[in-house]
Motif scaffolding. Structure first.
Motif, short mmCIF file in Angstrom:
data_model
loop_
_atom_site.label_atom_id
_atom_site.label_comp_id
_atom_site.label_asym_id
_atom_site.label_seq_id
_atom_site.Cartn_x
_atom_site.Cartn_y
_atom_site.Cartn_z
N ARG A 1 15.49 24.02 73.95
CA ARG A 1 15.80 24.82 72.59
C ARG A 1 15.93 23.45 71.49
O ARG A 1 16.65 22.93 70.93
CB ARG A 1 17.28 25.06 72.43
CG ARG A 1 17.45 26.24 73.38
CD ARG A 1 16.99 27.38 72.95
NE ARG A 1 17.25 28.75 73.35
CZ ARG A 1 16.94 29.46 74.40
NH1 ARG A 1 16.10 28.64 75.27
NH2 ARG A 1 17.47 30.41 75.13
N ASP B 1 21.63 32.66 71.49
CA ASP B 1 21.41 31.45 70.68
C ASP B 1 22.75 30.99 69.87
O ASP B 1 22.98 29.88 69.76
CB ASP B 1 20.44 31.94 69.33
CG ASP B 1 18.96 32.15 70.16
OD1 ASP B 1 18.66 31.59 70.96
OD2 ASP B 1 18.41 32.66 69.29
N ASP C 1 19.40 19.36 73.43
CA ASP C 1 18.49 20.61 73.00
C ASP C 1 17.34 20.64 73.60
O ASP C 1 16.88 21.67 74.05
CB ASP C 1 18.36 20.59 71.27
CG ASP C 1 17.62 19.31 70.70
OD1 ASP C 1 17.90 18.30 71.31
OD2 ASP C 1 16.97 19.31 69.89
#
Length: 134
Positions: free
Chosen positions: A127, A107, A122
């Protein structure tokens, strides 16, 4: 080939629902070459260090981007580089490769990669940023 490469490729093959490891390999090489052209410095080197060796040089010695590609242009460029691809199939390829790459990166590094890219990547990495709508 190391087990790490085989495991990475197997994950891309599963996520992309590719018939063969060669299809997954082709998608990984194209997507990561395009991504590498947009990353610089320590972030690019750290990401390369977390990927299988076969992909390290692709990420570290890419063509240099003359300007950042928006997510839409990244999809179009990927489609242009993969024989027989369309934008929807390229989006599928990108999702399989970048989500696997994000898992390998973790992450924190994925967040730092995304900071070097235009808004919207993203979603390509699987994500989505909380509170932001596409």
């Amino acid at each position: 080939m190391t087990l790490r490469w085989e495991a990475f490729l197997a994950e891309i093959q599963e996520r992309g629902e590719y018939d063969t490891p060669q299809d997954a390999d082709r998608a990984a090489r194209v997507v990561l070459a395009l991504l590498g052209a947009h990353l610089v410095g320590d972030v690019r080197a750290e990401l390369a260090a977390r990927l299988p060796e076969n992909l390290t040089l692709i990420l570290l010695n890419p063509l240099r981007a003359t300007e950042p590609l928006s997510p839409e242009r990244f999809v179009r460029a990927t489609a242009a580089w993969i024989e027989g691809a369309t934008e929807p199939t390229a989006l599928w390829d990108i999702g399989a490769v970048l989500s696997t790459t994000a898992d390998a990166a973790g992450d924190d590094l994925t967040r730092r990669v995304l900071l070097q890219l235009p808004p919207g990547y993203d979603l390509l990495f699987g994500r989505p940023v909380p509170g932001q709508r596409p």
